[in-house]
Design a protein around this motif. Structure first.
Motif, PDB file in Angstrom:
ATOM      1  N   SER A 141      -0.850   7.087  -5.909  1.00 33.31           N
ATOM      2  CA  SER A 141      -1.290   8.074  -4.920  1.00 33.31           C
ATOM      3  C   SER A 141      -1.358   7.441  -3.539  1.00 33.31           C
ATOM      4  O   SER A 141      -1.425   6.210  -3.402  1.00 33.31           O
ATOM      5  CB  SER A 141      -2.656   8.657  -5.306  1.00 33.31           C
ATOM      6  OG  SER A 141      -3.614   7.620  -5.456  1.00 33.31           O
ATOM      7  N   ASP A 142      -1.352   8.278  -2.531  1.00 33.23           N
ATOM      8  CA  ASP A 142      -1.356   7.815  -1.147  1.00 33.23           C
ATOM      9  C   ASP A 142      -2.575   6.936  -0.878  1.00 33.23           C
ATOM     10  O   ASP A 142      -3.705   7.264  -1.261  1.00 33.23           O
ATOM     11  CB  ASP A 142      -1.359   9.032  -0.209  1.00 33.23           C
ATOM     12  CG  ASP A 142      -1.067   8.643   1.222  1.00 33.23           C
ATOM     13  OD1 ASP A 142      -0.493   7.562   1.437  1.00 33.23           O
ATOM     14  OD2 ASP A 142      -1.419   9.419   2.131  1.00 33.23           O
ATOM     15  N   GLY A 143      -2.354   5.780  -0.226  1.00 33.83           N
ATOM     16  CA  GLY A 143      -3.429   4.863   0.106  1.00 33.83           C
ATOM     17  C   GLY A 143      -3.750   3.851  -0.976  1.00 33.83           C
ATOM     18  O   GLY A 143      -4.550   2.929  -0.753  1.00 33.83           O
ATOM     19  N   GLN A 144      -3.121   3.973  -2.138  1.00 34.25           N
ATOM     20  CA  GLN A 144      -3.393   3.066  -3.250  1.00 34.25           C
ATOM     21  C   GLN A 144      -2.741   1.712  -3.025  1.00 34.25           C
ATOM     22  O   GLN A 144      -1.592   1.619  -2.612  1.00 34.25           O
ATOM     23  CB  GLN A 144      -2.876   3.680  -4.557  1.00 34.25           C
ATOM     24  CG  GLN A 144      -3.057   2.820  -5.789  1.00 34.25           C
ATOM     25  CD  GLN A 144      -2.532   3.488  -7.045  1.00 34.25           C
ATOM     26  OE1 GLN A 144      -2.411   4.712  -7.106  1.00 34.25           O
ATOM     27  NE2 GLN A 144      -2.217   2.693  -8.064  1.00 34.25           N
ATOM     28  N   SER A 145      -3.480   0.641  -3.316  1.00 29.15           N
ATOM     29  CA  SER A 145      -2.909  -0.705  -3.272  1.00 29.15           C
ATOM     30  C   SER A 145      -2.193  -0.986  -4.583  1.00 29.15           C
ATOM     31  O   SER A 145      -2.695  -0.641  -5.657  1.00 29.15           O
ATOM     32  CB  SER A 145      -4.004  -1.747  -3.052  1.00 29.15           C
ATOM     33  OG  SER A 145      -4.598  -1.597  -1.775  1.00 29.15           O
ATOM     34  N   ILE A 154       0.860  -1.189   0.000  1.00 29.22           N
ATOM     35  CA  ILE A 154       0.000   0.000   0.000  1.00 29.22           C
ATOM     36  C   ILE A 154       0.890   1.231   0.000  1.00 29.22           C
ATOM     37  O   ILE A 154       1.833   1.325   0.785  1.00 29.22           O
ATOM     38  CB  ILE A 154      -0.929   0.011   1.227  1.00 29.22           C
ATOM     39  CG1 ILE A 154      -1.828  -1.227   1.233  1.00 29.22           C
ATOM     40  CG2 ILE A 154      -1.783   1.277   1.246  1.00 29.22           C
ATOM     41  CD1 ILE A 154      -2.659  -1.377   2.495  1.00 29.22           C
ATOM     42  N   VAL A 155       0.599   2.164  -0.892  1.00 30.12           N
ATOM     43  CA  VAL A 155       1.359   3.420  -0.938  1.00 30.12           C
ATOM     44  C   VAL A 155       1.050   4.224   0.318  1.00 30.12           C
ATOM     45  O   VAL A 155      -0.115   4.521   0.601  1.00 30.12           O
ATOM     46  CB  VAL A 155       1.008   4.221  -2.207  1.00 30.12           C
ATOM     47  CG1 VAL A 155       1.747   5.555  -2.211  1.00 30.12           C
ATOM     48  CG2 VAL A 155       1.336   3.413  -3.446  1.00 30.12           C
ATOM     49  N   ARG A 156       2.094   4.545   1.075  1.00 35.93           N
ATOM     50  CA  ARG A 156       1.904   5.259   2.344  1.00 35.93           C
ATOM     51  C   ARG A 156       2.393   6.699   2.279  1.00 35.93           C
ATOM     52  O   ARG A 156       2.513   7.367   3.302  1.00 35.93           O
ATOM     53  CB  ARG A 156       2.643   4.528   3.477  1.00 35.93           C
ATOM     54  CG  ARG A 156       2.044   3.196   3.836  1.00 35.93           C
ATOM     55  CD  ARG A 156       0.593   3.292   4.273  1.00 35.93           C
ATOM     56  NE  ARG A 156       0.067   1.982   4.664  1.00 35.93           N
ATOM     57  CZ  ARG A 156      -1.218   1.729   4.890  1.00 35.93           C
ATOM     58  NH1 ARG A 156      -2.099   2.716   4.744  1.00 35.93           N
ATOM     59  NH2 ARG A 156      -1.608   0.518   5.235  1.00 35.93           N
ATOM     60  N   GLY A 157       2.641   7.169   1.097  1.00 34.14           N
ATOM     61  CA  GLY A 157       3.025   8.571   0.960  1.00 34.14           C
ATOM     62  C   GLY A 157       3.728   8.798  -0.362  1.00 34.14           C
ATOM     63  O   GLY A 157       4.439   7.929  -0.868  1.00 34.14           O
ATOM     64  N   THR A 158       3.474   9.952  -0.946  1.00 37.17           N
ATOM     65  CA  THR A 158       4.216  10.417  -2.100  1.00 37.17           C
ATOM     66  C   THR A 158       4.479  11.899  -1.875  1.00 37.17           C
ATOM     67  O   THR A 158       3.778  12.552  -1.101  1.00 37.17           O
ATOM     68  CB  THR A 158       3.437  10.240  -3.420  1.00 37.17           C
ATOM     69  OG1 THR A 158       2.290  11.099  -3.403  1.00 37.17           O
ATOM     70  CG2 THR A 158       2.995   8.796  -3.611  1.00 37.17           C
ATOM     71  N   GLY A 159       5.475  12.429  -2.546  1.00 37.45           N
ATOM     72  CA  GLY A 159       5.745  13.858  -2.393  1.00 37.45           C
ATOM     73  C   GLY A 159       7.004  14.264  -3.120  1.00 37.45           C
ATOM     74  O   GLY A 159       7.776  13.423  -3.580  1.00 37.45           O
ATOM     75  N   ASP A 160       7.179  15.570  -3.221  1.00 40.29           N
ATOM     76  CA  ASP A 160       8.390  16.153  -3.799  1.00 40.29           C
ATOM     77  C   ASP A 160       9.188  16.745  -2.657  1.00 40.29           C
ATOM     78  O   ASP A 160       8.811  17.778  -2.099  1.00 40.29           O
ATOM     79  CB  ASP A 160       8.020  17.220  -4.828  1.00 40.29           C
ATOM     80  CG  ASP A 160       9.247  17.891  -5.444  1.00 40.29           C
ATOM     81  OD1 ASP A 160      10.369  17.390  -5.226  1.00 40.29           O
ATOM     82  OD2 ASP A 160       9.074  18.919  -6.123  1.00 40.29           O
ATOM     83  N   TYR A 161      10.298  16.091  -2.275  1.00 39.27           N
ATOM     84  CA  TYR A 161      11.079  16.479  -1.110  1.00 39.27           C
ATOM     85  C   TYR A 161      12.394  17.140  -1.519  1.00 39.27           C
ATOM     86  O   TYR A 161      12.934  16.880  -2.598  1.00 39.27           O
ATOM     87  CB  TYR A 161      11.353  15.257  -0.237  1.00 39.27           C
ATOM     88  CG  TYR A 161      10.091  14.593   0.271  1.00 39.27           C
ATOM     89  CD1 TYR A 161       9.326  15.179   1.275  1.00 39.27           C
ATOM     90  CD2 TYR A 161       9.650  13.380  -0.279  1.00 39.27           C
ATOM     91  CE1 TYR A 161       8.163  14.575   1.733  1.00 39.27           C
ATOM     92  CE2 TYR A 161       8.496  12.776   0.176  1.00 39.27           C
ATOM     93  CZ  TYR A 161       7.755  13.372   1.176  1.00 39.27           C
ATOM     94  OH  TYR A 161       6.607  12.781   1.618  1.00 39.27           O
ATOM     95  N   PHE A 162      12.904  17.985  -0.627  1.00 39.38           N
ATOM     96  CA  PHE A 162      14.089  18.795  -0.929  1.00 39.38           C
ATOM     97  C   PHE A 162      15.270  17.935  -1.346  1.00 39.38           C
ATOM     98  O   PHE A 162      15.891  18.171  -2.393  1.00 39.38           O
ATOM     99  CB  PHE A 162      14.459  19.649   0.286  1.00 39.38           C
ATOM    100  CG  PHE A 162      15.609  20.593   0.039  1.00 39.38           C
ATOM    101  CD1 PHE A 162      15.410  21.808  -0.600  1.00 39.38           C
ATOM    102  CD2 PHE A 162      16.891  20.274   0.449  1.00 39.38           C
ATOM    103  CE1 PHE A 162      16.461  22.674  -0.838  1.00 39.38           C
ATOM    104  CE2 PHE A 162      17.956  21.135   0.224  1.00 39.38           C
ATOM    105  CZ  PHE A 162      17.733  22.335  -0.420  1.00 39.38           C
ATOM    106  N   PHE A 163      15.609  16.943  -0.548  1.00 37.18           N
ATOM    107  CA  PHE A 163      16.743  16.073  -0.852  1.00 37.18           C
ATOM    108  C   PHE A 163      16.340  14.890  -1.729  1.00 37.18           C
ATOM    109  O   PHE A 163      17.063  14.509  -2.654  1.00 37.18           O
ATOM    110  CB  PHE A 163      17.391  15.544   0.428  1.00 37.18           C
ATOM    111  CG  PHE A 163      18.126  16.587   1.220  1.00 37.18           C
ATOM    112  CD1 PHE A 163      19.172  17.310   0.670  1.00 37.18           C
ATOM    113  CD2 PHE A 163      17.772  16.857   2.538  1.00 37.18           C
ATOM    114  CE1 PHE A 163      19.860  18.266   1.391  1.00 37.18           C
ATOM    115  CE2 PHE A 163      18.461  17.813   3.277  1.00 37.18           C
ATOM    116  CZ  PHE A 163      19.493  18.522   2.699  1.00 37.18           C
TER     117      PHE A 163
END
Length: 269
Positions: free
Chosen positions: A218-222, A183-192
């Motif tokens: 996306s977050d929460g996707q299986s 399960i996707v537990r997070g996505t994002g664009d992070y500095f490092f």
């Protein structure tokens, strides 16, 4: 040229009793009810195998050699299980980064980094209770191994934290597969880390994919093994397009090669 391929086979993680490794510890609990195990106050994966309960423990990179103990709780009873860690010295890697802010962030950057840290920690600390864990991992992308786990990194002459994963250099836009169901537990664009995806495989086992060009989940996707989660990119702190592949177990970053099928061309330092 070191290459990894996208084919795998069923196996438990390999054991490696060193900092950044994985240890598998039989538990002296004779019960059908699974015990609760912690190490340094963090929950630990427990699975049934070989007719008994086993703890699968991610070893912190900064853990000192010697004897260490797990706390095992079974109902009202508590006991300990001991394991030994051997010394390992990881080599040093010197890297030149053109964007100097990625080595010495300014005040605005630090505000962003501090905000992102909480989101990253939440993803890595997520716990999904599962009776069975699939260790039938496949490589997420095919490419040249450009950075190994645990290396002490020096950016532009300044020492920084050890490398928490392995880097696989591949062309920008190369498809990235999920190594196993989760399960996707997070996505994002992070500095490092740039564009990042976290996949939760259960009981504190999280895989991490950084520097993506495109995120397709996306977050929460299986996701199922082999599903496309994004494409290789060069976002965040990078010197070129590649995938940073990380594995976190009981919120400790561990050697990814212990979870993936062996490749004759791969060499561990």
């Amino acid at each position: 040229m070191l290459m990894v391929s996208p084919w795998g086979f069923a196996q438990l993680p390999q054991q490696s009793n060193v900092p950044g490794g994985v240890v598998i510890i039989p538990l002296a609990v004779q019960s059908a009810t699974k015990p609760v195990v912690t190490f340094q106050s963090k929950p630990v994966m427990v699975l049934a195998g070989d007719g008994q309960w086993q703890a699968i423990v991610g070893v912190p990179l900064d853990l000192k050699p010697g004897t260490h103990k797990l706390v095992v709780s079974h109902g009202a009873e508590k006991s300990t299980a001991l394991f030994d860690i051997q010394e390992k010295q990881y080599p040093t890697q010197h890297i030149t980064i053109k964007d100097k802010r990625k080595v010495n962030p300014n005040q605005y950057d630090m505000q962003r980094i501090n905000s992102e840290t909480a989101r990253i920690d939440a993803a890595l600390q997520h716990w999904t209770e599962k009776d069975a864990i699939s260790f039938n991992f496949i490589w997420p992308v095919k490419g040249r191994v450009s950075g190994l786990f645990g290396r002490r990194r020096v950016f532009n002459g300044e020492p920084r934290k050890p490398h928490s994963g392995m880097d696989i250099a591949a062309a920008k836009g190369s498809l990235i597969q999920a190594p196993a169901e989760g399960i996707v537990r997070g996505t994002g664009d992070y500095f490092f880390n740039g564009n990042t995806v976290f996949i939760d495989h259960g009981q504190g086992l999280i895989t991490v994919f950084c520097h993506l060009d495109r995120v397709d989940v996306s977050d929460g996707q299986s996701v199922q093994q082999g599903d496309i989660i994004g494409t290789v990119g060069a976002t965040g702190r990078v010197t070129g397009p590649h995938l940073h592949l990380g594995v976190s177990l009981n919120d400790e970053r561990v050697e990814p090669l212990l979870f993936f099928p062996p490749q004759s061309a791969l060499k561990r330092n």
